[in-house]
Design a protein around this motif. Structure first.
Motif, PDB file in Angstrom:
ATOM      1  N   SER A 166     -26.839 -22.365 -62.869  1.00  0.00           N
ATOM      2  CA  SER A 166     -28.141 -22.714 -62.279  1.00  0.00           C
ATOM      3  C   SER A 166     -29.335 -22.588 -63.466  1.00  0.00           C
ATOM      4  O   SER A 166     -29.940 -23.530 -63.581  1.00  0.00           O
ATOM      5  CB  SER A 166     -28.572 -21.825 -61.142  1.00  0.00           C
ATOM      6  OG  SER A 166     -27.859 -21.831 -60.131  1.00  0.00           O
ATOM      7  N   HIS A 167     -29.249 -21.589 -64.317  1.00  0.00           N
ATOM      8  CA  HIS A 167     -30.213 -21.394 -65.080  1.00  0.00           C
ATOM      9  C   HIS A 167     -30.199 -22.107 -66.483  1.00  0.00           C
ATOM     10  O   HIS A 167     -31.299 -22.530 -66.997  1.00  0.00           O
ATOM     11  CB  HIS A 167     -30.209 -19.966 -65.369  1.00  0.00           C
ATOM     12  CG  HIS A 167     -30.660 -18.902 -64.450  1.00  0.00           C
ATOM     13  ND1 HIS A 167     -30.995 -17.590 -64.597  1.00  0.00           N
ATOM     14  CD2 HIS A 167     -31.309 -19.284 -63.121  1.00  0.00           C
ATOM     15  CE1 HIS A 167     -31.416 -17.059 -63.367  1.00  0.00           C
ATOM     16  NE2 HIS A 167     -31.603 -17.978 -62.457  1.00  0.00           N
ATOM     17  N   ASP A 203     -28.756 -27.005 -66.045  1.00  0.00           N
ATOM     18  CA  ASP A 203     -29.217 -27.955 -65.305  1.00  0.00           C
ATOM     19  C   ASP A 203     -29.015 -27.811 -63.764  1.00  0.00           C
ATOM     20  O   ASP A 203     -28.775 -29.067 -62.927  1.00  0.00           O
ATOM     21  CB  ASP A 203     -29.062 -29.262 -65.834  1.00  0.00           C
ATOM     22  CG  ASP A 203     -30.027 -30.404 -65.185  1.00  0.00           C
ATOM     23  OD1 ASP A 203     -31.028 -29.978 -64.820  1.00  0.00           O
ATOM     24  OD2 ASP A 203     -29.947 -31.363 -65.365  1.00  0.00           O
ATOM     25  N   CYS A 204     -28.845 -26.548 -62.903  1.00  0.00           N
ATOM     26  CA  CYS A 204     -28.653 -26.428 -61.669  1.00  0.00           C
ATOM     27  C   CYS A 204     -27.463 -27.054 -61.254  1.00  0.00           C
ATOM     28  O   CYS A 204     -27.317 -27.820 -60.196  1.00  0.00           O
ATOM     29  CB  CYS A 204     -29.808 -26.879 -60.697  1.00  0.00           C
ATOM     30  SG  CYS A 204     -31.378 -25.909 -61.014  1.00  0.00           S
ATOM     31  N   HIS A 205     -26.403 -26.788 -62.199  1.00  0.00           N
ATOM     32  CA  HIS A 205     -24.937 -27.304 -61.848  1.00  0.00           C
ATOM     33  C   HIS A 205     -24.831 -28.857 -62.015  1.00  0.00           C
ATOM     34  O   HIS A 205     -23.585 -29.263 -61.983  1.00  0.00           O
ATOM     35  CB  HIS A 205     -24.756 -27.099 -60.239  1.00  0.00           C
ATOM     36  CG  HIS A 205     -24.520 -25.526 -60.068  1.00  0.00           C
ATOM     37  ND1 HIS A 205     -23.379 -24.876 -59.271  1.00  0.00           N
ATOM     38  CD2 HIS A 205     -25.491 -24.366 -59.998  1.00  0.00           C
ATOM     39  CE1 HIS A 205     -23.565 -23.670 -59.320  1.00  0.00           C
ATOM     40  NE2 HIS A 205     -24.875 -23.401 -59.757  1.00  0.00           N
TER      41      HIS A 205
END
Length: 234
Positions: free
Chosen positions: A76-77, A80-82
């Motif tokens: 996530s961090h 790019d948010c998966h």
């Protein structure tokens, strides 16, 4: 030893095309206590600490790696948010150090009547590899990249006002790329990654990840061609 580097998809493709990983400069890291793991009582000592911090920020950069490629918060961090990519590398222990996590800053005292540089020198590695325990989910290891090994490139400035200098490192010197893991929501196709690997003269397994069915982790999709099935317990 295997380590994982989380990044956005477009940056991953550029890394595969050039063989260059972006070096994280110390002054741009997201931890406000970076290089401040030691605490000093006096204003004079804290002034010396700030000078050391300024010096290290100009001379040392980092490749920030993790021992885990499955941590959803890291995806996530930093990926790019998966929607991003994780690059897996095999590398030896040279210049790569495990980060120590502490609940409190470590008290230290300097003898201001003596050479303070000599007193701080043995603490440099500790200063560069200690963070607050709240960051422990990162399972971070750091490869120190010194200024003499930087490949400086000009990149577009984020505000569109021109370019900005950024350091990179030729990872093929001492790291072997072994896997390219596409995030669960990554829209970049495996075929596009394979074409970029070929263009960059690299080879690695290309894997599609998914969110695990039975745990809070990101695992390999069983349908990934050429890969091994994810554990049934996931």
């Amino acid at each position: 030893m295997r380590f994982y580097h989380y990044t956005k998809a477009r940056y991953a493709l550029e890394t595969l095309r050039t063989g260059h990983l972006k070096v994280a400069t110390l002054k741009n890291l997201n931890d406000p206590f970076e290089l401040l793991s030691l605490t000093f009582k006096t204003k004079e000592e804290r002034g010396i600490q700030r000078k050391l911090k300024d010096f290290l920020e100009r001379k040392v950069g980092l490749l920030c790696l993790s021992k885990s490629g499955r941590e959803p918060v890291m995806w996530s961090h930093y990926a790019d948010c998966h929607r991003g990519v994780v690059l897996a590398f095999d590398t030896g222990p040279e210049d790569i150090h495990e980060v120590t996590y502490r609940k409190t800053r470590k008290p230290h005292a300097l003898d201001l009547t003596q050479n303070t540089v000599a007193q701080l020198e043995p603490l440099l590695l500790e200063t560069l590899t200690t963070k607050a325990s709240s960051w422990s989910y990162e399972q971070e290891w750091r490869k120190l990249i010194f200024e003499k090994d930087w490949i400086v490139k000009q990149l577009p400035n984020g505000d569109g006002s021109g370019t900005v200098s950024a350091p990179f490192y030729d990872f093929q010197k001492d790291m072997k790329l072994v896997e390219v893991i596409l995030g669960p929501d990554c829209t970049t196709t495996p075929d596009a990654v394979k074409a970029t690997l070929t263009a960059g003269g690299l080879s690695a397994r290309v894997i599609k990840a998914r969110r695990a069915f039975r745990s809070f982790s990101v695992v390999q999709d069983q349908t990934t061609k050429g890969g091994h099935p994810a554990p049934r317990s996931s």
